[in-house]
Design a protein around this motif. Structure first.
Motif, PDB file in Angstrom:
ATOM      1  N   VAL A 292       0.926  -1.169  -0.061  1.00 24.43           N
ATOM      2  CA  VAL A 292      -0.157   0.196   0.160  1.00 24.43           C
ATOM      3  C   VAL A 292       0.852   1.338  -0.239  1.00 24.43           C
ATOM      4  CG1 VAL A 292      -0.145   0.103   2.495  1.00 24.43           C
ATOM      5  CG2 VAL A 292      -1.971   1.241   1.335  1.00 24.43           C
ATOM      6  N   PHE A 293       0.483   2.183  -0.726  1.00 23.62           N
ATOM      7  CA  PHE A 293       1.100   3.503  -0.855  1.00 23.62           C
ATOM      8  C   PHE A 293       0.288   4.412   0.473  1.00 23.62           C
ATOM      9  CE2 PHE A 293       1.220   2.310  -5.443  1.00 23.62           C
ATOM     10  CZ  PHE A 293       2.714   2.262  -5.328  1.00 23.62           C
ATOM     11  N   LEU A 294       1.438   4.393   1.446  1.00 18.79           N
ATOM     12  CA  LEU A 294       0.736   4.993   2.860  1.00 18.79           C
ATOM     13  C   LEU A 294       1.092   6.620   2.639  1.00 18.79           C
ATOM     14  CD1 LEU A 294       1.742   2.566   5.752  1.00 18.79           C
ATOM     15  CD2 LEU A 294      -0.331   2.902   4.737  1.00 18.79           C
ATOM     16  N   GLY A 295       0.201   7.471   3.373  1.00 15.94           N
ATOM     17  CA  GLY A 295       0.451   8.787   3.308  1.00 15.94           C
ATOM     18  C   GLY A 295      -0.422   9.470   2.337  1.00 15.94           C
ATOM     19  N   LEU A 296      -1.145   8.915   1.377  1.00 17.86           N
ATOM     20  CA  LEU A 296      -1.968   9.664   0.477  1.00 17.86           C
ATOM     21  C   LEU A 296      -3.397   9.689   1.076  1.00 17.86           C
ATOM     22  CD1 LEU A 296      -0.906   7.513  -2.724  1.00 17.86           C
ATOM     23  CD2 LEU A 296      -0.254   9.937  -2.133  1.00 17.86           C
ATOM     24  N   ASN A 297      -4.000  10.905   0.337  1.00 15.51           N
ATOM     25  CA  ASN A 297      -5.563  11.077   0.912  1.00 15.51           C
ATOM     26  C   ASN A 297      -6.460  10.051   0.076  1.00 15.51           C
ATOM     27  OD1 ASN A 297      -5.697  13.768   2.229  1.00 15.51           O
ATOM     28  ND2 ASN A 297      -4.363  14.400   0.616  1.00 15.51           N
ATOM     29  N   GLY A 298      -6.208   8.646   0.352  1.00 11.26           N
ATOM     30  CA  GLY A 298      -6.956   7.722  -0.247  1.00 11.26           C
ATOM     31  C   GLY A 298      -5.957   6.367  -0.147  1.00 11.26           C
ATOM     32  N   ILE A 299      -6.725   5.317  -0.308  1.00 13.65           N
ATOM     33  CA  ILE A 299      -6.043   3.922  -0.243  1.00 13.65           C
ATOM     34  C   ILE A 299      -5.794   3.390  -1.469  1.00 13.65           C
ATOM     35  CG2 ILE A 299      -6.136   1.696   0.386  1.00 13.65           C
ATOM     36  CD1 ILE A 299      -7.927   2.709   2.829  1.00 13.65           C
ATOM     37  N   VAL A 300      -4.599   3.281  -2.024  1.00 14.32           N
ATOM     38  CA  VAL A 300      -4.017   2.462  -3.073  1.00 14.32           C
ATOM     39  C   VAL A 300      -3.130   1.252  -2.956  1.00 14.32           C
ATOM     40  CG1 VAL A 300      -2.891   3.029  -5.250  1.00 14.32           C
ATOM     41  CG2 VAL A 300      -4.194   4.928  -4.180  1.00 14.32           C
ATOM     42  N   VAL A 301      -3.529   0.268  -3.397  1.00 13.31           N
ATOM     43  CA  VAL A 301      -2.869  -1.018  -3.073  1.00 13.31           C
ATOM     44  C   VAL A 301      -2.321  -1.602  -4.223  1.00 13.31           C
ATOM     45  CG1 VAL A 301      -3.118  -3.409  -2.313  1.00 13.31           C
ATOM     46  CG2 VAL A 301      -4.283  -1.566  -1.127  1.00 13.31           C
ATOM     47  N   LYS A 302      -0.868  -1.947  -4.437  1.00 12.73           N
ATOM     48  CA  LYS A 302      -0.211  -2.426  -5.324  1.00 12.73           C
ATOM     49  C   LYS A 302      -0.144  -4.064  -5.215  1.00 12.73           C
ATOM     50  CE  LYS A 302       2.534  -2.754  -8.920  1.00 12.73           C
ATOM     51  NZ  LYS A 302       2.649  -4.438  -8.824  1.00 12.73           N
ATOM     52  N   SER A 303      -0.902  -4.695  -6.269  1.00  9.67           N
ATOM     53  CA  SER A 303      -0.583  -6.106  -6.003  1.00  9.67           C
ATOM     54  C   SER A 303       0.495  -6.486  -6.993  1.00  9.67           C
ATOM     55  CB  SER A 303      -2.103  -6.823  -6.787  1.00  9.67           C
ATOM     56  OG  SER A 303      -1.781  -8.376  -6.934  1.00  9.67           O
ATOM     57  N   HIS A 304       1.047  -7.625  -6.602  1.00 10.87           N
ATOM     58  CA  HIS A 304       2.231  -8.184  -7.533  1.00 10.87           C
ATOM     59  C   HIS A 304       1.930  -8.432  -8.885  1.00 10.87           C
ATOM     60  CE1 HIS A 304       5.683 -10.492  -8.926  1.00 10.87           C
ATOM     61  NE2 HIS A 304       6.452 -10.101  -7.779  1.00 10.87           N
ATOM     62  N   GLY A 305       2.771  -8.065  -9.972  1.00  9.73           N
ATOM     63  CA  GLY A 305       1.995  -8.274 -11.205  1.00  9.73           C
ATOM     64  C   GLY A 305       2.050  -9.621 -11.672  1.00  9.73           C
ATOM     65  N   GLY A 306       2.641 -10.753 -11.160  1.00  8.25           N
ATOM     66  CA  GLY A 306       2.342 -12.175 -11.340  1.00  8.25           C
ATOM     67  C   GLY A 306       1.619 -12.696 -10.407  1.00  8.25           C
ATOM     68  N   ALA A 307       0.783 -11.931  -9.700  1.00 11.81           N
ATOM     69  CA  ALA A 307      -0.001 -12.662  -8.505  1.00 11.81           C
ATOM     70  C   ALA A 307      -0.921 -13.896  -9.223  1.00 11.81           C
ATOM     71  CB  ALA A 307      -0.804 -11.621  -7.770  1.00 11.81           C
ATOM     72  N   THR A 308      -1.326 -14.715  -8.505  1.00  9.95           N
ATOM     73  CA  THR A 308      -2.332 -15.744  -8.793  1.00  9.95           C
ATOM     74  C   THR A 308      -3.848 -15.246  -8.393  1.00  9.95           C
ATOM     75  OG1 THR A 308      -2.274 -16.850  -6.631  1.00  9.95           O
ATOM     76  CG2 THR A 308      -0.753 -17.544  -8.468  1.00  9.95           C
ATOM     77  N   GLU A 309      -4.646 -16.036  -8.359  1.00 12.27           N
ATOM     78  CA  GLU A 309      -6.150 -15.858  -7.853  1.00 12.27           C
ATOM     79  C   GLU A 309      -6.050 -15.569  -6.532  1.00 12.27           C
ATOM     80  OE1 GLU A 309      -9.937 -18.221  -6.987  1.00 12.27           O
ATOM     81  OE2 GLU A 309      -9.042 -18.906  -8.831  1.00 12.27           O
ATOM     82  N   LEU A 310      -5.240 -16.356  -5.673  1.00 13.40           N
ATOM     83  CA  LEU A 310      -5.038 -16.173  -4.299  1.00 13.40           C
ATOM     84  C   LEU A 310      -4.409 -14.729  -3.992  1.00 13.40           C
ATOM     85  CD1 LEU A 310      -4.995 -16.981  -1.354  1.00 13.40           C
ATOM     86  CD2 LEU A 310      -2.769 -18.343  -1.660  1.00 13.40           C
ATOM     87  N   GLY A 311      -3.442 -14.666  -4.779  1.00  9.27           N
ATOM     88  CA  GLY A 311      -2.688 -13.294  -4.745  1.00  9.27           C
ATOM     89  C   GLY A 311      -3.581 -11.868  -4.676  1.00  9.27           C
ATOM     90  N   VAL A 312      -4.186 -12.108  -5.790  1.00 10.92           N
ATOM     91  CA  VAL A 312      -5.185 -10.698  -6.056  1.00 10.92           C
ATOM     92  C   VAL A 312      -6.319 -10.830  -4.870  1.00 10.92           C
ATOM     93  CG1 VAL A 312      -6.822  -9.871  -7.669  1.00 10.92           C
ATOM     94  CG2 VAL A 312      -4.920 -11.071  -8.514  1.00 10.92           C
ATOM     95  N   ALA A 313      -6.733 -11.804  -4.428  1.00  7.98           N
ATOM     96  CA  ALA A 313      -7.816 -11.728  -3.369  1.00  7.98           C
ATOM     97  C   ALA A 313      -7.269 -11.220  -2.179  1.00  7.98           C
ATOM     98  CB  ALA A 313      -8.406 -13.090  -3.365  1.00  7.98           C
ATOM     99  N   THR A 314      -5.819 -11.715  -1.915  1.00 10.14           N
ATOM    100  CA  THR A 314      -5.268 -11.213  -0.465  1.00 10.14           C
ATOM    101  C   THR A 314      -5.064  -9.821  -0.763  1.00 10.14           C
ATOM    102  OG1 THR A 314      -4.126 -13.274  -0.430  1.00 10.14           O
ATOM    103  CG2 THR A 314      -3.067 -11.498   0.624  1.00 10.14           C
ATOM    104  N   ALA A 315      -4.718  -9.140  -1.872  1.00  8.65           N
ATOM    105  CA  ALA A 315      -4.225  -7.682  -1.885  1.00  8.65           C
ATOM    106  C   ALA A 315      -5.906  -7.038  -1.772  1.00  8.65           C
ATOM    107  CB  ALA A 315      -3.831  -7.377  -3.314  1.00  8.65           C
ATOM    108  N   ILE A 316      -6.756  -7.438  -2.333  1.00  7.41           N
ATOM    109  CA  ILE A 316      -8.054  -6.719  -2.141  1.00  7.41           C
ATOM    110  C   ILE A 316      -8.591  -6.979  -0.898  1.00  7.41           C
ATOM    111  CG2 ILE A 316     -10.523  -6.851  -3.018  1.00  7.41           C
ATOM    112  CD1 ILE A 316      -9.596  -7.945  -5.688  1.00  7.41           C
TER     113      ILE A 316
END
Length: 344
Positions: A292-316
């Motif tokens: 996550v990019f902490l310190g912004l006026n909003g929440i923005v989360v970066k998932s790993h580009g090669g993430a699997t279904e589980l990885g995407v679900a974890t990021a969300i």
């Protein structure tokens, strides 16, 4: 009943394609049934992909974006195309207030640049920092920041990173008083640069913060579970992260080679399989995905580009936890407890 929170997802950003992104969103929806999703990208392709996820269709809306940010795109190029790319539109939905958070598996540099330009930093924050959970031998992951957003920092930046990291640890790890330490070349007070020592002194003097400053931690203690938040500059943090990921792959490949070297070792693998499966799961980056990019006026989360279904679900899922915890407000609140003299 409160209105559902919406999370904007860049459906076109993952290396593994739209189908994996949608499968990850569907899995996250089952974990957080009170959230809804804005799926950003090619409308026709997303609509076709949703046919495989009828449970998600009723809890999602499609926001059309004709373009996408490529892995090779420079931040300056991505900013110029922000209004037409799935990543840029997802971040803008947070700016508009239509989404409580944005998640993308796309280009990190482009995402950082667009998020900072669109959302700006919180009052009292000079620079946002990239933070992510890493596995440890303890009961919880360790939150580490900065992981690459700022290659050069001063003491004030490190203090701000420490405060933000502690808030993040309380939100994601459900810790009342996170243990915070600065990454250094030694644990003694006199070790390190002036910047690190000055930041340490400020954190020792700070009062009223719901965190415990534990001084310095060395690189060989990152995964011991001795602390909950590790703070450093982005240059050191990115090297430490890539070294840890490389070491994890090395161990996994070494075990695989060892267990396939002979008939006896293959039998040994079958006997020890429960333990090796536990190790594999613990080291799987998809289990710890979502920076996550902490310190912004909003929440923005970066998932790993090669993430699997589980990885995407974890990021969300991490994004949903941050929304529930009102992360942005809590960071601003904790920063306000540090006096200007302490933060200087």
């Amino acid at each position: 009943m409160t209105a559902p929170s919406w999370i904007a997802v860049d459906a076109m950003g993952g290396d593994k394609g739209l189908s994996v992104m949608l499968a990850g969103v569907a899995q996250a929806r089952r974990r957080f049934e009170d959230f809804r999703f804005l799926l950003v990208g090619d409308e026709a392709a997303i609509r076709e992909g949703l046919s495989a996820h009828p449970g998600l269709t009723a809890n999602a809306e499609i926001v059309h974006a004709p373009d996408r940010v490529g892995a090779e795109d420079k931040p300056s190029q991505a900013i110029r195309r922000a209004r037409t790319t799935s990543m840029g539109v997802a971040i803008d939905l947070v700016k508009q207030g239509r989404a409580a958070a944005a998640v993308s598996s796309g280009n990190t540099g482009a995402m950082m640049a667009m998020a900072k330009l669109a959302l700006r930093t919180l009052p009292g924050i000079d620079r946002p920092a990239l933070a992510a959970p890493l596995p440890t031998l303890g009961d919880n992951d360790v939150i580490m920041l900065d992981l690459g957003a700022n290659t050069e920092v001063d003491a004030r930046n490190l203090v701000q990173f420490a405060v933000m990291g502690a808030v993040y640890a309380r939100a994601i790890l459900d810790l009342e008083t996170p243990r915070v330490a600065l990454l250094n070349i030694g644990s003694e007070d006199q070790k390190g640069t002036d910047v690190i020592r000055d930041a340490a002194q400020t954190l020792r003097n700070a009062t009223g913060l719901p965190m415990r400053f534990d001084g310095f931690v060395e690189g060989d203690r990152l995964s011991r579970g001795d602390v909950d938040v590790i703070v450093c500059d982005g240059f050191s943090g990115n090297i430490a992260l890539k070294t840890a990921e490389g070491t994890a792959r090395f161990v996994a490949d070494l075990l695989k080679r060892a267990f396939s070297s002979s008939v006896r070792s293959k039998i040994g693998f079958l006997i020890s399989r429960p333990a090796t499966e536990l190790l594999r799961h613990h080291l799987d980056p998809n289990v710890h995905n979502g920076a996550v990019f902490l310190g912004l006026n909003g929440i923005v989360v970066k998932s790993h580009g090669g993430a699997t279904e589980l990885g995407v679900a974890t990021a969300i899922s991490n994004a949903a936890k941050m929304v529930r915890a009102d992360l942005t407000r809590r960071i601003a609140q904790d920063l306000a407890t540090i006096t200007p003299a302490e933060a200087a």
